[in-house]
Design a protein around this motif. Sequence first.
Motif, PDB file in Angstrom:
ATOM      1  N   GLY A 133       0.786  -1.224   0.000  1.00  0.00           N
ATOM      2  CA  GLY A 133       0.000   0.000   0.000  1.00  0.00           C
ATOM      3  C   GLY A 133       0.815   1.269   0.000  1.00  0.00           C
ATOM      4  N   VAL A 134       1.732   1.420   0.966  1.00  0.00           N
ATOM      5  CA  VAL A 134       2.586   2.609   1.014  1.00  0.00           C
ATOM      6  C   VAL A 134       3.936   2.360   0.353  1.00  0.00           C
ATOM      7  N   PRO A 135       4.723   1.370   0.776  1.00  0.00           N
ATOM      8  CA  PRO A 135       6.076   1.250   0.209  1.00  0.00           C
ATOM      9  C   PRO A 135       6.101   1.049  -1.308  1.00  0.00           C
ATOM     10  N   ALA A 136       5.340   0.088  -1.806  1.00  0.00           N
ATOM     11  CA  ALA A 136       5.417  -0.226  -3.235  1.00  0.00           C
ATOM     12  C   ALA A 136       4.765   0.852  -4.091  1.00  0.00           C
ATOM     13  N   MET A 137       3.623   1.370  -3.651  1.00  0.00           N
ATOM     14  CA  MET A 137       2.961   2.396  -4.456  1.00  0.00           C
ATOM     15  C   MET A 137       3.723   3.716  -4.425  1.00  0.00           C
ATOM     16  N   THR A 138       4.331   4.034  -3.293  1.00  0.00           N
ATOM     17  CA  THR A 138       5.176   5.228  -3.235  1.00  0.00           C
ATOM     18  C   THR A 138       6.369   5.066  -4.167  1.00  0.00           C
ATOM     19  N   ALA A 139       6.973   3.883  -4.152  1.00  0.00           N
ATOM     20  CA  ALA A 139       8.116   3.624  -5.024  1.00  0.00           C
ATOM     21  C   ALA A 139       7.731   3.755  -6.486  1.00  0.00           C
ATOM     22  N   HIS A 140       6.601   3.184  -6.868  1.00  0.00           N
ATOM     23  CA  HIS A 140       6.175   3.269  -8.265  1.00  0.00           C
ATOM     24  C   HIS A 140       5.939   4.712  -8.674  1.00  0.00           C
ATOM     25  N   ARG A 141       5.273   5.471  -7.822  1.00  0.00           N
ATOM     26  CA  ARG A 141       5.000   6.879  -8.132  1.00  0.00           C
ATOM     27  C   ARG A 141       6.294   7.677  -8.251  1.00  0.00           C
ATOM     28  N   ALA A 142       7.242   7.427  -7.338  1.00  0.00           N
ATOM     29  CA  ALA A 142       8.510   8.164  -7.369  1.00  0.00           C
ATOM     30  C   ALA A 142       9.298   7.868  -8.636  1.00  0.00           C
ATOM     31  N   VAL A 143       9.276   6.629  -9.085  1.00  0.00           N
ATOM     32  CA  VAL A 143      10.041   6.246 -10.278  1.00  0.00           C
ATOM     33  C   VAL A 143       9.355   6.722 -11.558  1.00  0.00           C
ATOM     34  N   MET A 257      15.689  24.444   4.110  1.00  0.00           N
ATOM     35  CA  MET A 257      16.039  25.640   3.337  1.00  0.00           C
ATOM     36  C   MET A 257      16.837  25.179   2.127  1.00  0.00           C
ATOM     37  N   LEU A 258      16.403  25.553   0.933  1.00  0.00           N
ATOM     38  CA  LEU A 258      17.111  25.075  -0.250  1.00  0.00           C
ATOM     39  C   LEU A 258      17.717  26.245  -1.035  1.00  0.00           C
ATOM     40  N   PRO A 259      18.837  25.976  -1.712  1.00  0.00           N
ATOM     41  CA  PRO A 259      19.484  27.021  -2.529  1.00  0.00           C
ATOM     42  C   PRO A 259      18.717  27.197  -3.833  1.00  0.00           C
ATOM     43  N   TYR A 260      17.881  28.199  -3.884  1.00  0.00           N
ATOM     44  CA  TYR A 260      16.961  28.370  -5.013  1.00  0.00           C
ATOM     45  C   TYR A 260      17.678  28.349  -6.360  1.00  0.00           C
ATOM     46  N   TYR A 261      18.738  29.125  -6.509  1.00  0.00           N
ATOM     47  CA  TYR A 261      19.347  29.251  -7.833  1.00  0.00           C
ATOM     48  C   TYR A 261      20.122  28.003  -8.241  1.00  0.00           C
ATOM     49  N   ALA A 262      20.548  27.215  -7.298  1.00  0.00           N
ATOM     50  CA  ALA A 262      21.167  25.944  -7.667  1.00  0.00           C
ATOM     51  C   ALA A 262      20.146  25.069  -8.393  1.00  0.00           C
ATOM     52  N   PHE A 263      18.895  25.122  -7.932  1.00  0.00           N
ATOM     53  CA  PHE A 263      17.821  24.379  -8.585  1.00  0.00           C
ATOM     54  C   PHE A 263      17.375  25.085  -9.866  1.00  0.00           C
ATOM     55  N   ALA A 264      17.185  26.398  -9.776  1.00  0.00           N
ATOM     56  CA  ALA A 264      16.661  27.148 -10.919  1.00  0.00           C
ATOM     57  C   ALA A 264      17.613  27.126 -12.108  1.00  0.00           C
ATOM     58  N   ASN A 265      18.910  27.211 -11.842  1.00  0.00           N
ATOM     59  CA  ASN A 265      19.879  27.263 -12.942  1.00  0.00           C
ATOM     60  C   ASN A 265      19.898  25.975 -13.748  1.00  0.00           C
ATOM     61  N   LYS A 266      19.458  24.884 -13.140  1.00  0.00           N
ATOM     62  CA  LYS A 266      19.377  23.615 -13.875  1.00  0.00           C
ATOM     63  C   LYS A 266      17.970  23.336 -14.396  1.00  0.00           C
ATOM     64  N   GLY A 267      17.047  24.233 -14.119  1.00  0.00           N
ATOM     65  CA  GLY A 267      15.663  23.954 -14.515  1.00  0.00           C
ATOM     66  C   GLY A 267      15.142  22.709 -13.847  1.00  0.00           C
ATOM     67  N   ALA A 268      15.576  22.489 -12.610  1.00  0.00           N
ATOM     68  CA  ALA A 268      15.246  21.250 -11.905  1.00  0.00           C
ATOM     69  C   ALA A 268      13.758  21.159 -11.589  1.00  0.00           C
ATOM     70  N   ASN A 269      13.249  19.949 -11.631  1.00  0.00           N
ATOM     71  CA  ASN A 269      11.870  19.667 -11.247  1.00  0.00           C
ATOM     72  C   ASN A 269      11.881  19.017  -9.863  1.00  0.00           C
ATOM     73  N   LEU A 270      11.185  19.599  -8.929  1.00  0.00           N
ATOM     74  CA  LEU A 270      11.092  19.043  -7.583  1.00  0.00           C
ATOM     75  C   LEU A 270       9.687  18.517  -7.383  1.00  0.00           C
ATOM     76  N   ARG A 271       9.593  17.212  -7.273  1.00  0.00           N
ATOM     77  CA  ARG A 271       8.282  16.571  -7.131  1.00  0.00           C
ATOM     78  C   ARG A 271       8.152  15.966  -5.737  1.00  0.00           C
ATOM     79  N   PHE A 272       7.085  16.333  -5.045  1.00  0.00           N
ATOM     80  CA  PHE A 272       6.822  15.745  -3.739  1.00  0.00           C
ATOM     81  C   PHE A 272       5.889  14.553  -3.919  1.00  0.00           C
TER      82      PHE A 272
END
Length: 331
Positions: A133-143, A257-272
């Motif tokens: 329910g949680v471990p496998a479905m979370t893993a599938h969604r993350a991948v 606290m995250l370094p915004y421009y380190a993420f922005a400069n790579k056009g990074a996608n952060l998915r929760f």
Amino acid sequence: MRAAFYTRTGPAADVLEIGERPDPVAGPGEVLVRVRASGINPADVKRRAGWRGMAMEHPLVIPHTDGAGEIVDVGQGVDRVRIGERVWLWNAQGGYGEAGRPFGSAAELIALPAAQAVHLPDEFDFAAGACLGVPAMTAHRAVHADGPVAGLTILVNGAAGAVGHIAVQIAVAGGANVIGTAGSPAAAAHARAAGAAEVIDRRREDVAARVMELTGGTGVDRVVEVDFGANHHTDIAVLKANGTIASYSSTSAPEPMLPYYAFANKGANLRFIQGFAIPTAARRAGERRLAELAAAGRLTVAIAETYPLTEIAAAHAHVEKGAIGNVVVTI
């Protein structure tokens, strides 16, 4: 029915009780399941402990969101052909930030919506089913939340954990090259057995430097992240431009606290990733994929230990201490 329950939050040994509770009845659109195994997730022990000020949402709570068993009755609107079906359960209590359901899977019987009782592949026993329910479905969604992974390189932080171990298998089955991190030789061996091509000892090696070495300086396409607060500096250092970090927890730093421009400069996608809030279409796709991998012999659920219901407090303590594999209560 016999069940575990608590009426206040706190340490497992202090608040968890075992006793008789009224038998539930399947209402309209519901099934009644004879529970054979109840999986314990970190979310379950955090909720019981009152982590970060979590309050009781109901006067009495039967814990655990995951489980497995057989359908013994159905409510109005549910085909009676399902009686006798082996199933695994998800979201038996609901997610964070909502009152949810008071009665989870740590009981002999549970009634819940029919869609939340999914056919259990013959290849899995009840203990394994209680960890989907949680471990496998979370893993599938993350991948797979950002599409197919064939030909991609994926870093799985915490590759020996309950989610990470399954994420490695799902990613490899999808055609990805997987690099994992682990905190001990035993954990590293566990991750390699799941299919990780390389496993980095996060306690003894510079993870970022090692990832860049392994990828010839190109970095990774995606990261599956177990602790965003602890690892986001490393994650962004090794992520390719426009790559994705799929994070399902940040226990060590709930307000990072995250370094915004380190993420922005790579056009990074952060998915929760929230295993309790997977969109319906993605959930159905995940359920199908888990069944396919099980039938092909390409999915193993690691069980660290099983405990009888009478020892549920010890089982919770085991989860809190940490384990290679899932902890399950048999009923």
